[in-house]
Design a protein around this motif. Structure first.
Motif, mmCIF file in Angstrom:
data_model
loop_
_atom_site.group_PDB
_atom_site.id
_atom_site.type_symbol
_atom_site.label_atom_id
_atom_site.label_comp_id
_atom_site.label_asym_id
_atom_site.label_seq_id
_atom_site.Cartn_x
_atom_site.Cartn_y
_atom_site.Cartn_z
ATOM 1 N N ASP A 45 52.802 12.449 135.654
ATOM 2 C CA ASP A 45 51.804 12.628 136.715
ATOM 3 C C ASP A 45 50.395 12.480 136.151
ATOM 4 O OD1 ASP A 45 53.862 13.163 138.514
ATOM 5 O OD2 ASP A 45 53.629 15.351 138.375
ATOM 6 N N MET A 46 50.157 13.050 134.978
ATOM 7 C CA MET A 46 48.844 12.961 134.346
ATOM 8 C C MET A 46 48.518 11.508 134.000
ATOM 9 S SD MET A 46 49.148 16.368 131.960
ATOM 10 C CE MET A 46 48.049 15.729 130.733
ATOM 11 N N ALA A 47 49.473 10.802 133.422
ATOM 12 C CA ALA A 47 49.242 9.403 133.046
ATOM 13 C C ALA A 47 48.919 8.564 134.279
ATOM 14 C CB ALA A 47 50.468 8.853 132.320
ATOM 15 N N ALA A 48 49.619 8.825 135.376
ATOM 16 C CA ALA A 48 49.347 8.090 136.620
ATOM 17 C C ALA A 48 47.944 8.399 137.138
ATOM 18 C CB ALA A 48 50.403 8.442 137.669
ATOM 19 N N PRO A 53 42.177 2.916 139.337
ATOM 20 C CA PRO A 53 41.109 1.910 139.196
ATOM 21 C C PRO A 53 39.751 2.569 138.989
ATOM 22 C CG PRO A 53 42.529 1.390 141.052
ATOM 23 C CD PRO A 53 42.929 2.763 140.575
ATOM 24 N N GLY A 54 38.991 2.008 138.084
ATOM 25 C CA GLY A 54 37.644 2.485 137.819
ATOM 26 C C GLY A 54 37.568 3.648 136.850
ATOM 27 N N LEU A 55 38.692 4.185 136.445
ATOM 28 C CA LEU A 55 38.687 5.297 135.494
ATOM 29 C C LEU A 55 39.113 4.755 134.140
ATOM 30 C CD1 LEU A 55 38.395 8.340 134.969
ATOM 31 C CD2 LEU A 55 40.806 8.575 135.513
ATOM 32 N N TYR A 56 38.196 4.821 133.192
ATOM 33 C CA TYR A 56 38.471 4.311 131.855
ATOM 34 C C TYR A 56 38.897 5.489 130.985
ATOM 35 C CZ TYR A 56 37.856 2.043 127.359
ATOM 36 O OH TYR A 56 38.054 1.540 126.118
ATOM 37 N N SER A 57 40.197 5.628 130.820
ATOM 38 C CA SER A 57 40.707 6.759 130.046
ATOM 39 C C SER A 57 41.217 6.343 128.681
ATOM 40 C CB SER A 57 41.823 7.455 130.820
ATOM 41 O OG SER A 57 42.893 6.571 131.035
ATOM 42 N N GLU A 58 40.965 5.119 128.313
ATOM 43 C CA GLU A 58 41.390 4.582 127.017
ATOM 44 C C GLU A 58 42.907 4.524 126.947
ATOM 45 O OE1 GLU A 58 39.131 6.316 123.843
ATOM 46 O OE2 GLU A 58 37.308 6.241 125.015
ATOM 47 N N GLN A 59 43.462 4.646 125.763
ATOM 48 C CA GLN A 59 44.903 4.508 125.597
ATOM 49 C C GLN A 59 45.538 5.868 125.360
ATOM 50 O OE1 GLN A 59 45.367 1.749 122.394
ATOM 51 N NE2 GLN A 59 44.969 0.000 123.687
ATOM 52 N N GLY A 60 46.816 5.945 125.674
ATOM 53 C CA GLY A 60 47.552 7.174 125.446
ATOM 54 C C GLY A 60 49.036 6.880 125.387
ATOM 55 N N ALA A 61 49.794 7.917 125.075
ATOM 56 C CA ALA A 61 51.236 7.748 124.977
ATOM 57 C C ALA A 61 51.922 9.072 125.284
ATOM 58 C CB ALA A 61 51.620 7.291 123.569
ATOM 59 N N ILE A 62 53.140 8.958 125.764
ATOM 60 C CA ILE A 62 53.992 10.116 125.973
ATOM 61 C C ILE A 62 55.173 9.954 125.020
ATOM 62 C CG2 ILE A 62 55.495 11.323 127.594
ATOM 63 C CD1 ILE A 62 53.668 10.259 129.848
ATOM 64 N N PHE A 76 51.964 14.554 124.830
ATOM 65 C CA PHE A 76 51.048 13.648 125.507
ATOM 66 C C PHE A 76 49.884 13.449 124.555
ATOM 67 C CE2 PHE A 76 47.472 12.520 128.178
ATOM 68 C CZ PHE A 76 48.020 11.687 129.138
ATOM 69 N N ALA A 77 49.648 12.220 124.150
ATOM 70 C CA ALA A 77 48.595 11.949 123.175
ATOM 71 C C ALA A 77 47.700 10.823 123.692
ATOM 72 C CB ALA A 77 49.194 11.552 121.836
ATOM 73 N N ALA A 78 46.412 11.120 123.771
ATOM 74 C CA ALA A 78 45.401 10.137 124.151
ATOM 75 C C ALA A 78 44.138 10.485 123.381
ATOM 76 C CB ALA A 78 45.149 10.189 125.654
ATOM 77 N N ASN A 79 43.181 9.574 123.393
ATOM 78 C CA ASN A 79 41.909 9.889 122.743
ATOM 79 C C ASN A 79 41.322 11.133 123.396
ATOM 80 O OD1 ASN A 79 42.080 7.737 121.035
ATOM 81 N ND2 ASN A 79 40.783 6.408 122.254
ATOM 82 N N ASP A 80 41.001 12.103 122.596
ATOM 83 C CA ASP A 80 40.372 13.349 123.032
ATOM 84 C C ASP A 80 41.273 14.279 123.839
ATOM 85 O OD1 ASP A 80 38.062 12.399 121.837
ATOM 86 O OD2 ASP A 80 37.254 11.631 123.703
ATOM 87 N N LEU A 81 42.546 13.977 123.979
ATOM 88 C CA LEU A 81 43.471 14.854 124.708
ATOM 89 C C LEU A 81 44.838 14.796 124.036
ATOM 90 C CD1 LEU A 81 44.131 16.718 127.088
ATOM 91 C CD2 LEU A 81 44.595 14.670 128.445
ATOM 92 N N HIS A 82 45.296 15.952 123.603
ATOM 93 C CA HIS A 82 46.579 16.030 122.920
ATOM 94 C C HIS A 82 47.288 17.301 123.382
ATOM 95 C CE1 HIS A 82 49.115 16.428 119.107
ATOM 96 N NE2 HIS A 82 49.580 15.411 119.785
ATOM 97 N N ILE A 83 48.478 17.149 123.950
ATOM 98 C CA ILE A 83 49.255 18.278 124.464
ATOM 99 C C ILE A 83 50.657 18.191 123.880
ATOM 100 C CG2 ILE A 83 50.091 19.490 126.501
ATOM 101 C CD1 ILE A 83 47.920 17.904 128.094
ATOM 102 N N VAL A 84 51.174 19.322 123.390
ATOM 103 C CA VAL A 84 52.486 19.324 122.741
ATOM 104 C C VAL A 84 53.285 20.550 123.180
ATOM 105 C CG1 VAL A 84 53.718 19.387 120.543
ATOM 106 C CG2 VAL A 84 51.556 18.175 120.702
ATOM 107 N N LEU A 85 54.543 20.320 123.505
ATOM 108 C CA LEU A 85 55.517 21.391 123.681
ATOM 109 C C LEU A 85 56.532 21.213 122.568
ATOM 110 C CD1 LEU A 85 56.918 23.716 125.262
ATOM 111 C CD2 LEU A 85 58.116 21.937 126.566
ATOM 112 N N ASP A 86 56.567 22.172 121.637
ATOM 113 C CA ASP A 86 57.512 22.070 120.531
ATOM 114 C C ASP A 86 57.734 23.447 119.921
ATOM 115 O OD1 ASP A 86 55.165 22.470 119.096
ATOM 116 O OD2 ASP A 86 55.420 20.758 117.786
#
Length: 150
Positions: A45-48, A53-62, A76-86
């Motif tokens: 949901d966050m990635a979507a 359009p018009g939102l430049y969020s750079e690259q990320g990965a799940i 969830f890893a992206a520039n300036d945003l990193h979330i981990v459940l482990d």
């Protein structure tokens, strides 16, 4: 010792071993396996939301790691945003780093989805505030070096 006494001893030791397996690292892994699919749906949901359009969020990965027992890490890893459940230090943790802010909370099997959602929204909020303020939380010189290297 009779057959029944031996049988009770063996079954009793099995029950003790199963109870102990629920403690520590193994219990934490089961908690991550339990909450992993829910958190992955939220990451999607966050990635979507970031992919509008018009939102430049750079690259990320799940990322998700699982074995026959289920998920043992989702990220969830992206520039300036990193979330981990482990699992960390024998406990299941949901942690995030966004815009220079951070949070880390233990998660139990009883942790409600609403609490997980609130934590994920707090991470996205911290990310959005940092981006709106133009606060870089990564080393731009390292990015330049990587770009020049490629």
């Amino acid at each position: 010792m009779s057959f029944e006494e031996h049988l009770r001893t063996i079954v009793g030791s099995l029950a003790t071993a199963q109870r102990q397996a629920w403690h520590g690292e193994e219990q934490a892994r089961k908690i991550v396996a339990f909450h992993g699919p829910y958190v992955l749906r939220r990451f999607a949901d966050m990635a979507a939301a970031f992919d509008t359009p018009g939102l430049y969020s750079e690259q990320g990965a799940i990322f998700a790691r699982r074995d026959v027992h289920g998920y043992h890490s989702v990220e969830f890893a992206a520039n300036d945003l990193h979330i981990v459940l482990d699992v960390a230090d024998g406990e299941a943790h949901l942690s995030w780093l966004a815009g220079g802010d951070t949070d880390d909370r233990p998660i139990t099997i009883e942790t409600p989805g609403a609490e997980i959602d609130a934590m994920l929204l707090a991470a996205v909020s911290a990310y959005a505030k940092a981006r709106a303020a133009g606060t870089p939380t990564f080393d731009s010189s390292a990015q330049t070096k990587e770009t020049q290297h490629v």
